[in-house]
Design a protein around this motif. Structure first.
Motif, PDB file in Angstrom:
ATOM      1  N   LEU A  84      -7.578   9.802 -17.082  1.00  0.00           N
ATOM      2  CA  LEU A  84      -8.229   8.590 -16.580  1.00  0.00           C
ATOM      3  C   LEU A  84      -7.257   7.721 -15.782  1.00  0.00           C
ATOM      4  CD1 LEU A  84     -10.877   6.989 -16.582  1.00  0.00           C
ATOM      5  CD2 LEU A  84     -10.046   5.810 -18.607  1.00  0.00           C
ATOM      6  N   SER A  85      -6.039   7.580 -16.264  1.00  0.00           N
ATOM      7  CA  SER A  85      -5.072   6.737 -15.549  1.00  0.00           C
ATOM      8  C   SER A  85      -4.758   7.301 -14.172  1.00  0.00           C
ATOM      9  CB  SER A  85      -3.788   6.587 -16.362  1.00  0.00           C
ATOM     10  OG  SER A  85      -3.114   7.826 -16.462  1.00  0.00           O
ATOM     11  N   SER A  86      -4.585   8.603 -14.081  1.00  0.00           N
ATOM     12  CA  SER A  86      -4.254   9.188 -12.779  1.00  0.00           C
ATOM     13  C   SER A  86      -5.442   9.140 -11.826  1.00  0.00           C
ATOM     14  CB  SER A  86      -3.773  10.626 -12.948  1.00  0.00           C
ATOM     15  OG  SER A  86      -4.823  11.443 -13.404  1.00  0.00           O
ATOM     16  N   VAL A  87      -6.660   9.319 -12.346  1.00  0.00           N
ATOM     17  CA  VAL A  87      -7.840   9.247 -11.489  1.00  0.00           C
ATOM     18  C   VAL A  87      -8.056   7.813 -10.995  1.00  0.00           C
ATOM     19  CG1 VAL A  87     -10.354   9.504 -11.467  1.00  0.00           C
ATOM     20  CG2 VAL A  87      -8.941  11.275 -12.475  1.00  0.00           C
ATOM     21  N   VAL A  88      -7.817   6.833 -11.846  1.00  0.00           N
ATOM     22  CA  VAL A  88      -7.973   5.435 -11.436  1.00  0.00           C
ATOM     23  C   VAL A  88      -6.934   5.072 -10.372  1.00  0.00           C
ATOM     24  CG1 VAL A  88      -7.708   3.036 -12.224  1.00  0.00           C
ATOM     25  CG2 VAL A  88      -9.090   4.648 -13.537  1.00  0.00           C
ATOM     26  N   VAL A  89      -5.678   5.416 -10.604  1.00  0.00           N
ATOM     27  CA  VAL A  89      -4.634   5.102  -9.623  1.00  0.00           C
ATOM     28  C   VAL A  89      -4.888   5.856  -8.315  1.00  0.00           C
ATOM     29  CG1 VAL A  89      -2.174   5.320  -9.109  1.00  0.00           C
ATOM     30  CG2 VAL A  89      -2.905   4.495 -11.339  1.00  0.00           C
ATOM     31  N   GLY A  90      -5.261   7.141  -8.410  1.00  0.00           N
ATOM     32  CA  GLY A  90      -5.574   7.909  -7.206  1.00  0.00           C
ATOM     33  C   GLY A  90      -6.787   7.359  -6.482  1.00  0.00           C
ATOM     34  N   GLY A  91      -7.790   6.902  -7.245  1.00  0.00           N
ATOM     35  CA  GLY A  91      -8.973   6.305  -6.632  1.00  0.00           C
ATOM     36  C   GLY A  91      -8.654   5.010  -5.905  1.00  0.00           C
ATOM     37  N   ILE A  92      -7.802   4.194  -6.508  1.00  0.00           N
ATOM     38  CA  ILE A  92      -7.382   2.946  -5.849  1.00  0.00           C
ATOM     39  C   ILE A  92      -6.646   3.266  -4.550  1.00  0.00           C
ATOM     40  CG2 ILE A  92      -5.827   0.963  -6.058  1.00  0.00           C
ATOM     41  CD1 ILE A  92      -6.612   0.904  -9.062  1.00  0.00           C
ATOM     42  N   LYS A  93      -5.815   4.290  -4.584  1.00  0.00           N
ATOM     43  CA  LYS A  93      -5.096   4.704  -3.372  1.00  0.00           C
ATOM     44  C   LYS A  93      -6.074   5.164  -2.289  1.00  0.00           C
ATOM     45  CE  LYS A  93      -1.691   6.816  -0.935  1.00  0.00           C
ATOM     46  NZ  LYS A  93      -2.404   7.070   0.300  1.00  0.00           N
ATOM     47  N   GLU A  94      -7.104   5.912  -2.674  1.00  0.00           N
ATOM     48  CA  GLU A  94      -8.081   6.379  -1.697  1.00  0.00           C
ATOM     49  C   GLU A  94      -8.911   5.226  -1.142  1.00  0.00           C
ATOM     50  OE1 GLU A  94      -8.262   9.399  -0.251  1.00  0.00           O
ATOM     51  OE2 GLU A  94      -6.414   9.612  -1.401  1.00  0.00           O
ATOM     52  N   ILE A  95      -9.227   4.239  -1.974  1.00  0.00           N
ATOM     53  CA  ILE A  95      -9.952   3.059  -1.488  1.00  0.00           C
ATOM     54  C   ILE A  95      -9.091   2.302  -0.475  1.00  0.00           C
ATOM     55  CG2 ILE A  95     -10.828   0.788  -2.171  1.00  0.00           C
ATOM     56  CD1 ILE A  95     -11.804   2.160  -4.781  1.00  0.00           C
ATOM     57  N   HIS A  96      -7.802   2.214  -0.751  1.00  0.00           N
ATOM     58  CA  HIS A  96      -6.880   1.581   0.198  1.00  0.00           C
ATOM     59  C   HIS A  96      -6.822   2.377   1.498  1.00  0.00           C
ATOM     60  CE1 HIS A  96      -2.902   0.872   2.019  1.00  0.00           C
ATOM     61  NE2 HIS A  96      -3.146  -0.394   1.686  1.00  0.00           N
ATOM     62  N   ASP A  97      -6.868   3.694   1.401  1.00  0.00           N
ATOM     63  CA  ASP A  97      -6.786   4.550   2.594  1.00  0.00           C
ATOM     64  C   ASP A  97      -8.024   4.484   3.477  1.00  0.00           C
ATOM     65  OD1 ASP A  97      -4.255   5.376   2.073  1.00  0.00           O
ATOM     66  OD2 ASP A  97      -4.805   7.343   1.265  1.00  0.00           O
ATOM     67  N   ILE A  98      -9.129   3.963   2.968  1.00  0.00           N
ATOM     68  CA  ILE A  98     -10.338   3.868   3.793  1.00  0.00           C
ATOM     69  C   ILE A  98     -10.068   3.006   5.023  1.00  0.00           C
ATOM     70  CG2 ILE A  98     -12.678   2.903   3.872  1.00  0.00           C
ATOM     71  CD1 ILE A  98     -13.005   3.828   0.959  1.00  0.00           C
ATOM     72  N   LYS A  99      -9.348   1.906   4.846  1.00  0.00           N
ATOM     73  CA  LYS A  99      -9.071   1.012   5.977  1.00  0.00           C
ATOM     74  C   LYS A  99      -7.678   1.208   6.567  1.00  0.00           C
ATOM     75  CE  LYS A  99     -12.196  -2.657   4.628  1.00  0.00           C
ATOM     76  NZ  LYS A  99     -12.338  -4.066   4.285  1.00  0.00           N
ATOM     77  N   HIS A 100      -6.752   1.775   5.793  1.00  0.00           N
ATOM     78  CA  HIS A 100      -5.366   1.828   6.245  1.00  0.00           C
ATOM     79  C   HIS A 100      -4.806   3.236   6.403  1.00  0.00           C
ATOM     80  CE1 HIS A 100      -5.857  -2.107   4.231  1.00  0.00           C
ATOM     81  NE2 HIS A 100      -5.172  -2.525   5.282  1.00  0.00           N
ATOM     82  N   GLY A 101      -5.614   4.252   6.309  1.00  0.00           N
ATOM     83  CA  GLY A 101      -5.081   5.611   6.391  1.00  0.00           C
ATOM     84  C   GLY A 101      -6.201   6.623   6.544  1.00  0.00           C
TER      85      GLY A 101
END
Length: 126
Positions: A84-101
């Motif tokens: 769960l921790s890795s999926v949450v952190v990875g999901g936050i990274k992907e949400i950030h990448d929507i606008k910045h990557g």
């Protein structure tokens, strides 16, 4: 019984290293260079970005699972919190990448695979 299942799992898949088409250069530096070239082909086929996602989530998950297991001594809880921790952190990274990557579902799949392997490594019992 667990050992038998592990043995079947490990040895039921075909070994690609046993392929007769793979050249063997003997015990010298050429063999090492050939191994590195095969690793480069592997990285190119999967993509370095996916391997970095899987590796990062592996570390996050293994660390979290280890900490939770040391506190609770419950393997199931440690596994669940690790993934769960890795999926949450990875999901936050992907949400950030929507606008910045460059955000895509393949990265999230690599996050889940890396997180599952990390938590499994810590919580498996031999």
């Amino acid at each position: 019984m667990k050992l038998l299942r592990l043995f079947i799992l490990l040895f039921s898949t075909p070994c690609l290293g046993q392929d007769n088409d793979v050249p063997y250069y003997g015990d010298n530096a050429e063999n090492f260079r050939f191994g590195l070239s095969q690793m480069d082909k592997f990285v190119e086929s999967i993509g370095q970005d996916k391997l970095l996602h899987a590796g990062g989530c592996y570390v996050i998950s293994a660390t979290t699972a280890s900490l939770v297991y040391n506190i609770t001594e419950n393997r199931k809880k440690a596994f669940m919190y690790g993934v769960l921790s890795s999926v949450v952190v990875g999901g936050i990274k992907e949400i950030h990448d929507i606008k910045h990557g460059d955000s895509n579902w393949g990265d999230m799949g690599a996050n889940v695979i890396g997180g599952t392997l990390g938590a499994f490594t810590v919580t498996v019992r031999f």
